[in-house]
Design an enzyme around this catalytic site. Structure first.
Site, PDB file in Angstrom:
ATOM      1  N   LYS A 214    -101.880 -35.543  44.493  1.00  0.00           N
ATOM      2  CA  LYS A 214    -102.052 -36.354  45.092  1.00  0.00           C
ATOM      3  C   LYS A 214    -102.352 -37.819  44.590  1.00  0.00           C
ATOM      4  CE  LYS A 214    -103.034 -38.445  49.890  1.00  0.00           C
ATOM      5  NZ  LYS A 214    -103.402 -38.214  51.566  1.00  0.00           N
ATOM      6  N   LYS A 269     -97.605 -34.343  45.956  1.00  0.00           N
ATOM      7  CA  LYS A 269     -97.842 -35.699  46.518  1.00  0.00           C
ATOM      8  C   LYS A 269     -97.561 -36.941  46.192  1.00  0.00           C
ATOM      9  CE  LYS A 269     -98.754 -37.628  50.555  1.00  0.00           C
ATOM     10  NZ  LYS A 269    -100.194 -38.197  52.253  1.00  0.00           N
TER      11      LYS A 269
END
Ligand code: PBG
Length: 347
Positions: A214, A269
């Site tokens: 992330k 992400k």
């Protein structure tokens, strides 16, 4: 077979190409039936995970200004939304809370309070719609008065103390009926700690989808309005825990650690700006790999479509297909319901 991110085996065969004019690439593209026949990748409803927002009040749907078409649901309205998603065939929803300012404190203590709005939402959905999967974030940012995902001490996000809170948060969510815990905080060691705690509490069936790679991203801004952490976070940075956008090898190390600690599924992400990471993760590890098409990606497409600059439906489907082409097994997307309807119409 879809390519699915894996390298083709090196069998020593090189296909001779006679070149133009014997080879004409456009021949296969000439007719609709032929294009369908040679199509390599496909988006289906089974690939879609729908992130949804819930608030504790009674107003059924409060529009999120930064995300056209997205609302914060009351618990009752969320149950209806979950039914719609289930009826469309969407396998999994991810529930995110909007927490009133009065409930926030530096420790994010509402995050570990049994019966909080997330637990109410999970319980209500699983009772009324047991056959849809429900996923919850493990992270503190919607709950802390400073808007960070972890605990803040002397200006630093402290790792190990945060992990202890995330474990407690995961346990109350599992107790409420959550099927998938999704640590989105990027603390070190949290997947292993959550796995061990779930197992010893009798939740060995609860899956973990870790936000394994992330990145610290500007594309999360509309989401932070939706969960109410934009104001609390202000201009503070998450770069001491979320990853540097410049890095690829680091993502592979993060993924390897999360798998070793017990993650059942991993996530990259944001999505579209990081398709190279999706591709590399899937080809390296071959584990269930998901991409999160985040709020900023969604809102960019929506905003351009509202202005008539792009065909929103077309851009939506093309963006989802790109994830499949890169090797993702599925996509978290605010388009999930719209895309599922489109897929159903297309038959
Ligand atoms: C919270 C969290 C974020 C998102 C999912 N979980 C925001 C952040 O890390 O600041 C972003 C989702 C989106 O932008 O759609 N840890």
């Amino acid at each position: 077979m879809p390519f699915n991110g894996r390298e083709k085996p090196d069998n020593g065969i090189t296909v001779p190409s006679p070149g133009f004019p014997t080879t004409r690439m456009r021949r296969n593209r000439r007719t609709d039936w032929s294009r369908r026949l040679v199509s390599e990748n496909r988006v289906t409803v089974d690939d879609l995970i729908w992130p949804v927002f819930v608030h504790a009040g009674d107003t059924p749907r409060i529009p999120v200004d930064t995300m056209p078409g997205v609302v914060r649901h009351s618990v009752a309205a969320l149950v209806d939304a979950a039914k719609e998603a289930r009826d469309l065939g969407i396998p999994l929803i991810g529930v995110f809370p909007y927490v009133d300012g009065g409930l926030k404190d530096p420790e994010g203590s509402y995050a570990v309070k049994p019966g909080n709005v997330i637990c109410q939402a999970v319980d209500a959905v699983k009772t009324a719609v047991p056959d849809i999967g429900v996923m919850c974030d493990a992270a503190l940012d919607p709950f802390t008065s400073h808007g960070h995902d972890g605990l803040l001490e002397d200006g630093e996000i402290v790792n190990d103390a945060t992990v202890e809170v995330l474990v407690r948060q995961s346990l109350i969510q599992a107790a409420a009926g959550c099927d998938v815990i999704s640590p989105s905080d990027m603390m070190d060691g949290r997947v292993g700690a959550i796995r061990a705690a779930l197992d010893s509490a009798g939740y060995d069936h609860v899956q973990i989808m870790s936000y394994a790679a992330k990145y610290a991203s500007g594309f999360y801004a509309p989401f932070r309005e939706a969960v109410g952490s934009a104001a609390t976070l202000g201009t503070a940075s998450k770069s001491s825990y979320q990853m540097d956008s410049a890095n690829t090898d680091e993502a592979l190390r993060e993924i390897a650690l999360d798998i070793a600690e017990g993650a059942d599924m991993v996530m990259v992400k944001p999505g579209m700006p990081y398709l190279d990471i999706v591709y590399r993760v899937k080809s390296t590890f071959g584990v269930p790999t998901f991409a999160y098409q985040v709020s900023g990606e969604y809102s960019m497409i929506k905003a351009a479509a509202e202005r008539g600059w792009i065909d929103g439906d077309r851009a939506m489907m093309e963006s989802l297909l790109a994830f499949k082409r890169a090797g993702a097994d599925g996509v978290l997307t605010y388009f999930a319901v719209e895309a599922a309807k489109r897929l159903r119409e297309a038959g």
